[in-house]
Write a protein that holds these residues in place. Structure first.
Motif, mmCIF file in Angstrom:
data_model
loop_
_atom_site.group_PDB
_atom_site.id
_atom_site.type_symbol
_atom_site.label_atom_id
_atom_site.label_comp_id
_atom_site.label_asym_id
_atom_site.label_seq_id
_atom_site.Cartn_x
_atom_site.Cartn_y
_atom_site.Cartn_z
ATOM 1 N N TYR A 111 161.325 2.076 18.274
ATOM 2 C CA TYR A 111 162.060 2.113 19.531
ATOM 3 C C TYR A 111 162.350 0.696 19.992
ATOM 4 C CZ TYR A 111 160.724 7.032 20.221
ATOM 5 O OH TYR A 111 160.551 8.379 20.089
ATOM 6 N N THR A 121 164.947 3.454 23.751
ATOM 7 C CA THR A 121 166.017 3.849 22.842
ATOM 8 C C THR A 121 165.483 4.037 21.430
ATOM 9 O OG1 THR A 121 167.682 2.674 24.154
ATOM 10 C CG2 THR A 121 168.248 3.185 21.867
ATOM 11 N N PHE A 122 165.673 5.214 20.883
ATOM 12 C CA PHE A 122 165.263 5.498 19.510
ATOM 13 C C PHE A 122 166.131 4.708 18.535
ATOM 14 C CE2 PHE A 122 166.221 8.095 15.705
ATOM 15 C CZ PHE A 122 164.963 8.126 15.130
ATOM 16 N N LEU A 123 165.497 4.057 17.560
ATOM 17 C CA LEU A 123 166.219 3.281 16.557
ATOM 18 C C LEU A 123 166.225 3.960 15.196
ATOM 19 C CD1 LEU A 123 164.934 -0.337 17.370
ATOM 20 C CD2 LEU A 123 167.012 0.791 18.205
ATOM 21 N N THR A 133 162.493 7.617 26.994
ATOM 22 C CA THR A 133 162.046 8.660 26.077
ATOM 23 C C THR A 133 160.686 9.164 26.511
ATOM 24 O OG1 THR A 133 163.285 7.903 24.132
ATOM 25 C CG2 THR A 133 161.279 9.154 23.721
ATOM 26 N N SER A 167 165.332 11.325 27.105
ATOM 27 C CA SER A 167 165.267 12.044 25.838
ATOM 28 C C SER A 167 163.843 12.546 25.641
ATOM 29 C CB SER A 167 165.667 11.139 24.667
ATOM 30 O OG SER A 167 167.020 10.796 24.734
ATOM 31 N N ARG A 183 165.086 15.499 21.034
ATOM 32 C CA ARG A 183 165.104 14.919 19.697
ATOM 33 C C ARG A 183 163.945 15.499 18.891
ATOM 34 N NH1 ARG A 183 164.571 10.067 20.862
ATOM 35 N NH2 ARG A 183 162.433 9.669 20.240
ATOM 36 N N THR A 186 168.063 11.459 12.720
ATOM 37 C CA THR A 186 168.398 10.042 12.715
ATOM 38 C C THR A 186 169.260 9.701 13.925
ATOM 39 O OG1 THR A 186 170.322 10.473 11.309
ATOM 40 C CG2 THR A 186 168.261 9.889 10.206
ATOM 41 N N ARG A 187 169.445 8.424 14.128
ATOM 42 C CA ARG A 187 170.260 7.962 15.253
ATOM 43 C C ARG A 187 171.740 7.999 14.853
ATOM 44 N NH1 ARG A 187 170.106 1.886 17.938
ATOM 45 N NH2 ARG A 187 170.960 2.433 19.972
ATOM 46 N N SER A 188 172.553 8.659 15.643
ATOM 47 C CA SER A 188 173.992 8.736 15.390
ATOM 48 C C SER A 188 174.728 8.282 16.644
ATOM 49 C CB SER A 188 174.412 10.168 15.029
ATOM 50 O OG SER A 188 173.788 10.600 13.853
ATOM 51 N N ARG A 189 175.300 7.088 16.578
ATOM 52 C CA ARG A 189 176.032 6.567 17.736
ATOM 53 C C ARG A 189 177.434 7.142 17.822
ATOM 54 N NH1 ARG A 189 173.549 2.404 20.208
ATOM 55 N NH2 ARG A 189 174.812 3.222 21.921
ATOM 56 N N ASP A 231 171.787 11.438 20.332
ATOM 57 C CA ASP A 231 171.711 10.185 21.062
ATOM 58 C C ASP A 231 172.492 10.346 22.361
ATOM 59 O OD1 ASP A 231 172.031 7.607 22.066
ATOM 60 O OD2 ASP A 231 172.214 6.707 20.075
#
Length: 383
Positions: free
Chosen positions: A4, A8-10, A46, A142, A176, A181-184, A376
């Motif tokens: 993180y 924010t999740f990375l 989060t 989240s 989540r 995975t993280r999808s911007r 996200d």
């Protein structure tokens, strides 16, 4: 292992470790996870909720750009949360169907009290204190959980003079699962609509309204056949999969099922897509606008449901519901959500727009609270 930046999740990396007496140490293959960006989103918070199972033990932790708090264990609960959740879910479903004796005002008051009780019973005192410390700067929340059945979207935070309604009507609230995975960027093109023959009467109207935002179906006509749907899933070519249908859910272990021509579509049919991460190339939006489409049941070592399967297979976002929904309110949610998301609103903001539109459709209807959104919160649409 999960990384993180603030709240924010990375990225995440799964590692299995075996330990035994007199075992020989062996170097395993190198494992890596790609982190696209180390930037955090200001105000993104989060709440990690893990559930160990034995003794109903929960572990809570809040992460944010203002503070990273220590984990807070809850040693035990008075009863089994799952039983209470089923009772509440059944009552919410009856309310959405209009099959209760509550009038509009009484129904709204009942919902408030249920949300306050969830806040009181399930959120530890230390987490409540941390929440109020951050609330003024909180832009989104989240909830990261695994093997957890709690309907966190019902949370109604209240303390003294602090009463601003359900949390989901104040800020975007997302979910989540640990293997997503993280999808911007989330793809909504090309769109595909799945409308089985026995769908709600307004399903085609819902699809037509959504089509004005995302364009016509790439398949020409909505998909109503299981073989055609499975072919689409194997290809990984869909940019949007919107289901306007009925989802039959059995909490006693049967789980979810969507009846299509030539067969029933069930979450286990996404197992290959999950193993191959079939949707990771396009990162599609998957929206199952049907009753109980975000509900899960236990299977083997984890929970099984549409959200977990689609997100683990590489979907960019998933939207579904936790109990029965009223068809007009559900259509209002979808129309407002796609209107905002395709116009440039973030995934979280568009979800909030959808909720408020569904709330305005019919007073006392809990449909607007039923939606769970995975992804996200800052993600935007790729058209």
């Amino acid at each position: 292992m999960i990384a993180y930046a603030g709240g924010t999740f990375l990225a995440g990396l799964q590692v299995e470790v075996s330990v035994g007496d007199h075992a020989r140490s062996v170097d395993g293959p190198r494992r890596t996870a790609t982190i696209e960006s180390l930037e955090f989103v200001p105000g993104e918070v989060t709440l990690q909720v893990s559930y160990a199972g034995a003794g109903d033990r929960y572990l809570f932790q809040i992460l944010s750009d203002h503070a990273t708090f220590s984990p807070v264990p809850v040693e035990s609960l008075t009863g089994q949360p799952g039983a209470a959740v089923n009772i509440a879910r059944d009552a919410l479903s009856r309310l959405a169907r209009g099959s209760t004796t509550y009038g509009t005002g009484t129904a709204e008051e009942w919902l408030r009290q249920v949300g306050m009780n969830l806040w009181s019973e399930m959120v530890p005192a230390v987490i409540k204190e941390q929440f109020w410390q951050l609330r003024g700067t909180m832009a989104s929340l989240s909830i990261a959980s695994a093997n957890d059945v709690i309907p966190w979207e019902l949370l109604y935070p209240v303390s003294g003079d602090n009463d601003n309604g359900f949390l989901v009507e104040q800020i975007p609230v997302m979910r989540r699962v640990h293997d997503q995975t993280r999808s911007r960027r989330v793809s909504v093109s090309p769109p595909h609509f799945i409308v089985p023959e026995k769908s709600p009467g307004n399903a085609l109207d819902e699809v037509a309204a959504i089509g004005r935002h995302v364009g016509p179906s790439a398949a020409g006509q909505p998909i109503d056949d299981l073989s055609a749907l499975l072919e689409l899933l194997r290809s990984g070519d869909a940019g949007l999969m919107h289901f306007a249908c009925h989802n039959n859910f059995r909490p006693d272990g049967g789980g979810s099922m969507i009846e299509l021509r030539n067969g029933r579509f069930v979450p286990v049919m996404l197992s290959e897509a999950r193993l191959r991460r079939t949707f990771s190339r396009r990162r599609p939006l998957v929206f199952i606008n049907a009753c109980h489409s975000a509900s899960e049941v236990p299977q083997y070592t984890e929970m099984m449901g549409w959200a977990r399967q689609f997100m683990a297979a590489g979907a960019g976002a998933f939207l579904g519901t936790l109990w029965d929904v009223e068809s007009r309110s559900a259509a209002a949610f979808a129309d407002a959500f796609y209107s905002g998301f395709t116009a440039g609103s973030s995934l979280g903001a568009a979800t909030l727009q959808g909720r408020l539109a569904a709330k305005a459709e019919r007073r006392g209807d809990p449909t607007w609270l039923a939606y769970s959104a995975y992804g996200d919160p800052a993600a935007t649409a790729s058209i």
